[in-house]
Scaffold this motif. Structure first.
Motif, PDB file in Angstrom:
ATOM      1  N   PHE A 154      29.126  -5.151  10.181  1.00 44.58           N
ATOM      2  CA  PHE A 154      28.305  -5.129  11.360  1.00 44.58           C
ATOM      3  C   PHE A 154      26.655  -5.019  11.129  1.00 44.58           C
ATOM      4  N   GLU A 155      26.034  -5.849  10.973  1.00 44.52           N
ATOM      5  CA  GLU A 155      24.383  -5.990  10.470  1.00 44.52           C
ATOM      6  C   GLU A 155      23.631  -4.908  11.228  1.00 44.52           C
ATOM      7  N   ASP A 156      24.623  -4.479  12.348  1.00 46.81           N
ATOM      8  CA  ASP A 156      23.137  -3.784  13.594  1.00 46.81           C
ATOM      9  C   ASP A 156      23.529  -2.934  13.090  1.00 46.81           C
ATOM     10  N   ILE A 157      24.868  -1.834  13.051  1.00 51.46           N
ATOM     11  CA  ILE A 157      24.844  -0.538  12.168  1.00 51.46           C
ATOM     12  C   ILE A 157      24.534  -0.626  11.286  1.00 51.46           C
ATOM     13  N   GLU A 158      24.229  -1.453   9.887  1.00 52.92           N
ATOM     14  CA  GLU A 158      23.883  -0.892   8.882  1.00 52.92           C
ATOM     15  C   GLU A 158      22.089  -1.004   9.038  1.00 52.92           C
ATOM     16  N   LEU A 159      21.865  -1.688   9.603  1.00 49.02           N
ATOM     17  CA  LEU A 159      20.427  -1.498  10.374  1.00 49.02           C
ATOM     18  C   LEU A 159      20.066   0.261  10.715  1.00 49.02           C
ATOM     19  N   ILE A 232      32.868  13.628   9.528  1.00 50.05           N
ATOM     20  CA  ILE A 232      31.993  14.338  10.153  1.00 50.05           C
ATOM     21  C   ILE A 232      31.564  14.662  11.377  1.00 50.05           C
ATOM     22  N   TYR A 233      30.149  14.952  10.696  1.00 51.16           N
ATOM     23  CA  TYR A 233      28.918  15.373  11.026  1.00 51.16           C
ATOM     24  C   TYR A 233      28.476  14.223  11.427  1.00 51.16           C
ATOM     25  N   ALA A 234      28.733  13.187  10.006  1.00 50.40           N
ATOM     26  CA  ALA A 234      28.153  11.950  10.831  1.00 50.40           C
ATOM     27  C   ALA A 234      28.456  11.077  11.541  1.00 50.40           C
ATOM     28  N   LYS A 235      30.039  11.150  11.612  1.00 49.25           N
ATOM     29  CA  LYS A 235      30.532  10.572  13.393  1.00 49.25           C
ATOM     30  C   LYS A 235      29.728  11.278  14.639  1.00 49.25           C
ATOM     31  N   GLU A 236      29.747  12.388  14.076  1.00 52.16           N
ATOM     32  CA  GLU A 236      28.730  13.272  15.494  1.00 52.16           C
ATOM     33  C   GLU A 236      27.219  12.777  15.609  1.00 52.16           C
ATOM     34  N   ILE A 237      26.326  12.440  14.268  1.00 51.38           N
ATOM     35  CA  ILE A 237      25.324  12.324  14.694  1.00 51.38           C
ATOM     36  C   ILE A 237      25.391  10.295  15.520  1.00 51.38           C
ATOM     37  N   ALA A 238      25.822   9.725  14.875  1.00 49.18           N
ATOM     38  CA  ALA A 238      26.219   8.582  14.685  1.00 49.18           C
ATOM     39  C   ALA A 238      26.468   8.569  16.967  1.00 49.18           C
ATOM     40  N   TYR A 239      27.213   8.903  17.536  1.00 45.45           N
ATOM     41  CA  TYR A 239      27.390   9.413  18.779  1.00 45.45           C
ATOM     42  C   TYR A 239      26.223   9.651  18.848  1.00 45.45           C
ATOM     43  N   ASN A 240      25.318  11.159  19.259  1.00 48.69           N
ATOM     44  CA  ASN A 240      23.837  10.930  19.421  1.00 48.69           C
ATOM     45  C   ASN A 240      23.067  10.203  19.063  1.00 48.69           C
ATOM     46  N   TYR A 241      22.451  10.214  17.906  1.00 48.15           N
ATOM     47  CA  TYR A 241      21.564   9.306  17.229  1.00 48.15           C
ATOM     48  C   TYR A 241      22.001   6.923  18.380  1.00 48.15           C
ATOM     49  N   LEU A 242      23.264   7.187  17.852  1.00 52.02           N
ATOM     50  CA  LEU A 242      23.141   5.334  18.862  1.00 52.02           C
ATOM     51  C   LEU A 242      23.891   5.261  20.484  1.00 52.02           C
ATOM     52  N   ASN A 243      24.094   6.929  20.815  1.00 52.11           N
ATOM     53  CA  ASN A 243      23.729   7.072  22.418  1.00 52.11           C
ATOM     54  C   ASN A 243      25.592   6.529  22.583  1.00 52.11           C
ATOM     55  N   LEU A 244      25.836   7.298  22.337  1.00 50.40           N
ATOM     56  CA  LEU A 244      27.351   6.357  22.792  1.00 50.40           C
ATOM     57  C   LEU A 244      28.054   7.518  23.270  1.00 50.40           C
ATOM     58  N   THR A 245      28.449   7.142  24.564  1.00 48.75           N
ATOM     59  CA  THR A 245      28.218   8.732  25.523  1.00 48.75           C
ATOM     60  C   THR A 245      29.963   8.611  25.902  1.00 48.75           C
ATOM     61  N   ASP A 246      30.650   6.893  26.230  1.00 51.25           N
ATOM     62  CA  ASP A 246      31.921   7.189  26.339  1.00 51.25           C
ATOM     63  C   ASP A 246      32.771   8.053  25.095  1.00 51.25           C
ATOM     64  N   ARG A 247      32.844   8.418  24.826  1.00 50.60           N
ATOM     65  CA  ARG A 247      33.391   8.790  23.832  1.00 50.60           C
ATOM     66  C   ARG A 247      34.769   9.423  23.286  1.00 50.60           C
ATOM     67  N   ASN A 264      33.630   3.376  20.348  1.00 53.28           N
ATOM     68  CA  ASN A 264      32.359   3.626  20.000  1.00 53.28           C
ATOM     69  C   ASN A 264      33.232   4.454  18.723  1.00 53.28           C
ATOM     70  N   ASN A 265      34.508   4.844  19.297  1.00 56.03           N
ATOM     71  CA  ASN A 265      34.528   5.400  18.046  1.00 56.03           C
ATOM     72  C   ASN A 265      34.477   4.990  16.763  1.00 56.03           C
ATOM     73  N   PHE A 266      35.442   3.494  16.785  1.00 62.01           N
ATOM     74  CA  PHE A 266      33.932   2.565  15.978  1.00 62.01           C
ATOM     75  C   PHE A 266      33.601   2.561  15.027  1.00 62.01           C
ATOM     76  N   ILE A 267      32.440   2.343  15.778  1.00 64.01           N
ATOM     77  CA  ILE A 267      31.364   2.107  15.584  1.00 64.01           C
ATOM     78  C   ILE A 267      30.637   3.714  14.913  1.00 64.01           C
ATOM     79  N   ALA A 268      31.469   4.682  15.507  1.00 62.24           N
ATOM     80  CA  ALA A 268      30.511   6.078  14.691  1.00 62.24           C
ATOM     81  C   ALA A 268      31.220   6.483  12.943  1.00 62.24           C
ATOM     82  N   SER A 269      32.206   5.753  13.760  1.00 62.21           N
ATOM     83  CA  SER A 269      33.290   5.348  12.081  1.00 62.21           C
ATOM     84  C   SER A 269      32.671   4.931  11.011  1.00 62.21           C
TER      85      SER A 269
END
Length: 491
Positions: A154-159, A232-247, A264-269
């Motif tokens: 997923f190029e958008d997540i890589e970027l 775990i910290y990287a996933k939490e950052i992803a939830y916040n940085y990518l604004n994944l609220t339904d988590r 969203n769990n997959f995207i954060a992971s």
């Protein structure tokens, strides 16, 4: 029950079409009898229009069906399962948009051939019940299909990882530490982190963390190691940085209510894996390794620990990078677990890119082939150390060959359990041209089956049980041949 208007329209349309066909009336004939235009009746039957009261009364009179029956949301037994699905809002839960399907398209299919669709859905429901497939299993299967459809890249997540690292001055050329990410969570996202927050809850020994959304408090298990904490910290950052609220709020997850939580769990992971194991770094590492003439376990283990102590995180990252950067698109990912001293193995996670590669999980309680390196390595874990190995697996029934790389460790989350993580690459001219060590004579080639019950290999030294399914197939084939010969003799 508060049902959405579109489903009320669809159910009415299904009933009207069923009653009309039972009366052996065409749309043209019903139009002649009711003076309602054929096009309008067609839209009603497709669930696009809902008639006014006077027209329902007219249809009721012409078709000789009580008005209450016409407007009732209850369908007869032939269409009842379909009605239950529509009323359950499951179409809203299926992530149709991920696969480019519009909900209206699916409704059109249902309205055009309701009996066939109902039979198909009833079959799926029966299969699901027979195999005890849960709602969670359905969502996870949908997610796997989504990953496979995109070659798990997923190029958008890589970027987004690159943008984050630049904005927060994370040096992707160095191994990321949990302390670097913890500072960001606290300073930027106002987290409170309790490192020993779960120690007094004895029944939560398999939970690594819980996030309390209201107070932005992250409770950690004291048993997690540095790599687990970083992830775990990287996933939490992803939830916040990518604004994944339904988590999800626990890790590992306990349950989920909606598909968006799974996605969203997959995207954060994915974000976490891409942050911990940067794309450019692992691509360079793999190119160097593939150029070697021989497989080297020590070098491969160091490749993993260069980024993380978690083989699973590294192997998951391989499933992102290998299809994209090296075009190895026929691959599978497997995670097996077992308990010390037991001869039972659970395939707890799998992913297949491009096509369904063997092996895959089975729901019939058959016994996985003990010749798989993924299983064999679980019996060879050395002093709690990371153990890796490689094997060429050949399936005699298909002549397919796979290079399978496997790593095993004690299960970090279950006492007296072990886990192996594997990636299998279909041996093809492309793979042969890019992996020099594929010709290493020290790499063992083994014929393997899928399950003992279906394996044709003779005199297998590790066979757990007889090939009962193959024996059944052979018996049925013999009976069929005999019957055909009898019919030929008497014709």
């Amino acid at each position: 029950m508060n049902i959405e208007e579109e489903y009320i329209r669809l159910i009415f349309g299904l009933k009207l079409k069923q009653i009309r066909t039972e009366k052996k009336l065409s749309l043209f004939g019903l139009s002649k009898l009711t003076k309602i235009s054929k096009s309008y009746l067609n839209e009603i039957e497709k669930g696009k229009k809902y008639p006014k009261t006077d027209k329902i009364a007219l249809l009721s009179q012409v078709l000789d069906v009580p008005y209450d029956n016409m407007v009732s949301l209850k369908l007869d037994k032939n269409l009842a399962p379909l009605g239950e699905i529509l009323q359950s809002k499951i179409l809203k839960e299926i992530p149709l948009d991920l696969f480019g399907i519009k909900e209206t398209d699916l409704i059109d299919i249902i309205s055009n051939a309701p009996a066939k669709v109902n039979a198909f859905l009833s079959t799926l429901i029966e299969i699901a019940q027979n195999y005890n497939l849960s709602r969670e299993s359905f969502f996870l299967a949908a997610l796997r299909s989504y990953q496979e459809a995109h070659n798990n890249y997923f190029e958008d997540i890589e970027l987004s990882v690159e943008r984050f690292s630049k904005a927060y001055q994370i040096n992707l050329k160095e191994k990321i530490n949990s302390s670097d990410l913890e500072e960001i969570l606290i300073e930027e996202f106002e987290y409170t982190i309790l490192h020993d927050g779960l120690s007094k809850y004895e029944d939560l020994n398999e939970i690594r963390c819980i996030f309390i959304q209201k107070s932005k408090t992250l409770l950690l298990s004291k048993t997690i190691d540095e790599s687990q904490k970083t992830f775990i910290y990287a996933k939490e950052i992803a939830y916040n940085y990518l604004n994944l609220t339904d988590r999800l709020f626990t890790f590992s997850w306990i349950k989920f209510d909606r598909f968006d939580q799974v996605l969203n769990n997959f995207i954060a992971s994915y974000f976490a894996g891409a942050l911990i194991i940067p794309k450019k770094a692992i691509e360079k590492q793999l190119k160097t390794f593939f150029n070697k003439d021989r497989w080297d376990e020590d070098i491969f283990n160091k490749m993993i620990t260069r980024f993380t102590d978690s083989p699973e995180t590294y192997y998951q990252r391989l499933t992102n990078i290998l299809p994209k950067a090296f075009h190895f698109k026929n691959l599978f990912f497997l995670r097996f677990t077992n308990k010390d001293g037991e001869n039972r193995y659970k395939l707890s996670k799998e992913l297949h890119i491009t096509q369904q590669q063997p092996p895959s999980a089975n729901e019939t309680h058959e016994h996985y082939c003990r010749r798989w390196i993924s299983i064999d390595i679980l019996n060879k874990i050395n002093n709690n150390q990371l153990t890796s190995n490689v094997q060429i697996s050949q399936y005699p029934q298909s002549d397919l060959k796979y290079l399978v790389i496997t790593s095993a460790t004690p299960d970090p989350f279950k006492i007296n359990h072990n886990r192996s993580i594997s990636i299998g690459l279909l041996i093809s001219p492309l793979l042969t041209s890019k992996l020099n060590f594929l010709n290493d004579e020290n790499i063992i080639t083994k014929q393997v089956g899928v399950t003992c019950e279906r394996c044709p290999i003779k005199d297998c030294e590790v066979r757990f049980c007889e090939a009962t399914e193959l024996q059944k197939e052979a018996k049925n084939e013999a009976i069929s041949n005999t019957v055909q010969q009898i019919m030929k003799d008497y014709s």
